[in-house]
Design an enzyme around this catalytic site. Structure first.
Site, PDB file in Angstrom:
ATOM      1  N   ARG A 148      48.414  -9.586   0.376  1.00 32.97           N
ATOM      2  CA  ARG A 148      48.875  -8.578  -0.576  1.00 32.97           C
ATOM      3  C   ARG A 148      49.515  -9.188  -1.825  1.00 32.97           C
ATOM      4  NH1 ARG A 148      53.088  -5.496  -2.152  1.00 32.97           N
ATOM      5  NH2 ARG A 148      52.574  -3.374  -2.815  1.00 32.97           N
ATOM      6  N   LEU A 175      36.334  12.271 -16.243  1.00 32.79           N
ATOM      7  CA  LEU A 175      35.200  11.580 -15.641  1.00 32.79           C
ATOM      8  C   LEU A 175      33.918  12.096 -16.276  1.00 32.79           C
ATOM      9  CD1 LEU A 175      34.420   9.592 -13.309  1.00 32.79           C
ATOM     10  CD2 LEU A 175      33.860  11.641 -11.993  1.00 32.79           C
ATOM     11  N   TYR A 189      34.300   5.078  -5.979  1.00 31.77           N
ATOM     12  CA  TYR A 189      33.430   5.801  -5.057  1.00 31.77           C
ATOM     13  C   TYR A 189      32.404   6.624  -5.818  1.00 31.77           C
ATOM     14  CZ  TYR A 189      35.890  10.272  -5.851  1.00 31.77           C
ATOM     15  OH  TYR A 189      36.408  11.413  -6.409  1.00 31.77           O
ATOM     16  N   ARG A 211      26.643   5.042 -12.717  1.00 32.41           N
ATOM     17  CA  ARG A 211      28.090   5.227 -12.914  1.00 32.41           C
ATOM     18  C   ARG A 211      28.880   4.287 -12.010  1.00 32.41           C
ATOM     19  NH1 ARG A 211      30.574  11.070 -12.197  1.00 32.41           N
ATOM     20  NH2 ARG A 211      30.095  10.568 -10.023  1.00 32.41           N
ATOM     21  N   LYS A 254      35.804   6.101 -11.716  1.00 34.13           N
ATOM     22  CA  LYS A 254      35.875   6.965 -10.530  1.00 34.13           C
ATOM     23  C   LYS A 254      36.576   6.235  -9.386  1.00 34.13           C
ATOM     24  CE  LYS A 254      32.931  10.255  -8.001  1.00 34.13           C
ATOM     25  NZ  LYS A 254      33.742  11.456  -8.145  1.00 34.13           N
TER      26      LYS A 254
HETATM   27  N1  PLP Z   1      35.737  15.193 -12.614  1.00 31.97           N
HETATM   28  C1  PLP Z   1      36.396  14.721 -11.545  1.00 31.97           C
HETATM   29  C2  PLP Z   1      37.849  14.416 -11.661  1.00 31.97           C
HETATM   30  C3  PLP Z   1      35.710  14.531 -10.325  1.00 31.97           C
HETATM   31  O1  PLP Z   1      36.375  14.067  -9.248  1.00 31.97           O
HETATM   32  C4  PLP Z   1      34.336  14.857 -10.254  1.00 31.97           C
HETATM   33  C5  PLP Z   1      33.561  14.677  -9.013  1.00 31.97           C
HETATM   34  O2  PLP Z   1      34.037  14.357  -7.973  1.00 31.97           O
HETATM   35  C6  PLP Z   1      33.701  15.353 -11.389  1.00 31.97           C
HETATM   36  C7  PLP Z   1      34.435  15.498 -12.562  1.00 31.97           C
HETATM   37  C8  PLP Z   1      32.254  15.724 -11.384  1.00 31.97           C
HETATM   38  O3  PLP Z   1      31.434  14.587 -11.359  1.00 31.97           O
HETATM   39  P1  PLP Z   1      29.985  14.623 -10.712  1.00 31.97           P
HETATM   40  O4  PLP Z   1      29.228  15.713 -11.417  1.00 31.97           O
HETATM   41  O5  PLP Z   1      29.445  13.285 -10.992  1.00 31.97           O
HETATM   42  O6  PLP Z   1      30.172  14.913  -9.250  1.00 31.97           O
END
Ligand code: PLP
Length: 282
Positions: free
Chosen positions: A98, A202, A31, A50, A146
């Site tokens: 599944r 992330l 997402y 991303r 993500k």
């Molecule tokens: N780290 C995690 C685990 C996240 O879920 C998010 C955003 O949802 C971020 C960092 C920050 O990422 P962004 O700046 O792209 O929203």
């Protein structure tokens, strides 16, 4: 509210996804969340890039092109008259009988919806700051992708709530990885410290922009791990994410950070970020 599902714009109660969708059965999906300010998208290109990377890492087909995706975002903003808020986008591998192995012929599911939210830019929390607690990082080892597996971060938010705090920072091998839904930073003097990129966190789209802007504003940036002890001794602390932008942290595990009030460095970074991103919004 009008939502988007696999090529159609529909009233939300008419939108459906199969119960065999692998997003539902296996959390086999990724997402993105893009914020909207003044009816325009903040850092759309970063989120689109991303998304492609997340899809590539999971060998999942991209159901659309960046150009078409931008049009879908804009159309939803228009249809729902969003001035300030966010757009949520999800791609899953699609519906299939599944089986743990990826299906060969599934068509990916693409869903987008908007959430109107006033006070993103004028967030009162920016004036008071967040309180955070620390929890052990028990997520899987590919946090750079993500994915929609968000149960552990949800549990972290609940633990924070139960402790009277706003959020949790996660700790692994003695060092802070990131927040439940944001990247984590401390400030010492003129230096911004945040964990280096890798499979453990992330790569925040906001993080990339904020670190660039910090350097342009003659601040020093150190991408390295830090401990909770070091965080408690910091002058300031903050988090970044697409919807909170740059948000001060004033308390960590009950200890006040600096004066216990949001500090100047974080306030300045927040202002620079919102200003620049508004100007560059599409
Ligand atoms: N780290 C995690 C685990 C996240 O879920 C998010 C955003 O949802 C971020 C960092 C920050 O990422 P962004 O700046 O792209 O929203």
């Amino acid at each position: 509210r009008t939502v988007y599902v696999n090529g159609s714009y529909l009233p939300e109660h008419e939108a459906t996804v199969s119960i065999f969708d692998r997003g539902f059965l296996f959390a086999d999906g990724v997402y993105e969340v893009t914020s909207v300010l003044g009816g325009k998208l903040i850092d759309f290109a970063g989120h689109a890039a991303r998304l492609q990377r997340s899809l590539d890492e999971l060998e999942m087909a991209n159901p659309t092109t960046e150009e078409d995706l931008l049009e879908i975002h804009r159309e939803l903003v228009r249809l729902n008259e969003i001035d300030e808020g966010l757009i949520y986008l999800q791609v899953t591998r699609g519906a299939a009988d599944r089986d743990f192995a990826y299906p060969e012929d599934a068509t990916p599911t693409l869903v987008l919806f908007t959430q109107a939210k006033s006070g993103l830019a004028d967030n009162p929390m920016a004036k008071t700051g967040m309180k955070i607690i620390s929890i052990e990082d028990q997520r899987w080892g590919r946090r750079d992708i993500k994915t929609v597996q968000l149960l552990y971060p949800s549990m972290g938010k609940m633990a924070a709530k139960a402790a009277g705090a706003h959020d949790a920072w996660m700790v692994e091998d003695g060092v802070v990885t990131e927040g439940t839904s944001n990247n984590a930073y401390i400030v010492k003097g003129n230096t911004i410290i945040t964990r280096h990129l890798g499979h453990e966190i992330l790569s925040g789209i906001t993080r990339t922009a904020v670190l660039r802007m910090a350097q342009e504003a003659q601040m020093k940036v150190e991408e390295r791990p830090f401990t909770m002890e070091e965080a408690k001794q910091a002058d300031e602390a903050f988090v970044t994410s697409a919807t909170t932008f740059v948000m001060p942290v004033v308390e960590i595990d009950g200890a006040a950070i600096g004066t216990g009030q949001p500090g100047d460095v974080v306030a300045r970074l927040r202002e620079i970020y919102i200003d620049e991103m508004r100007k560059a919004a599409v």
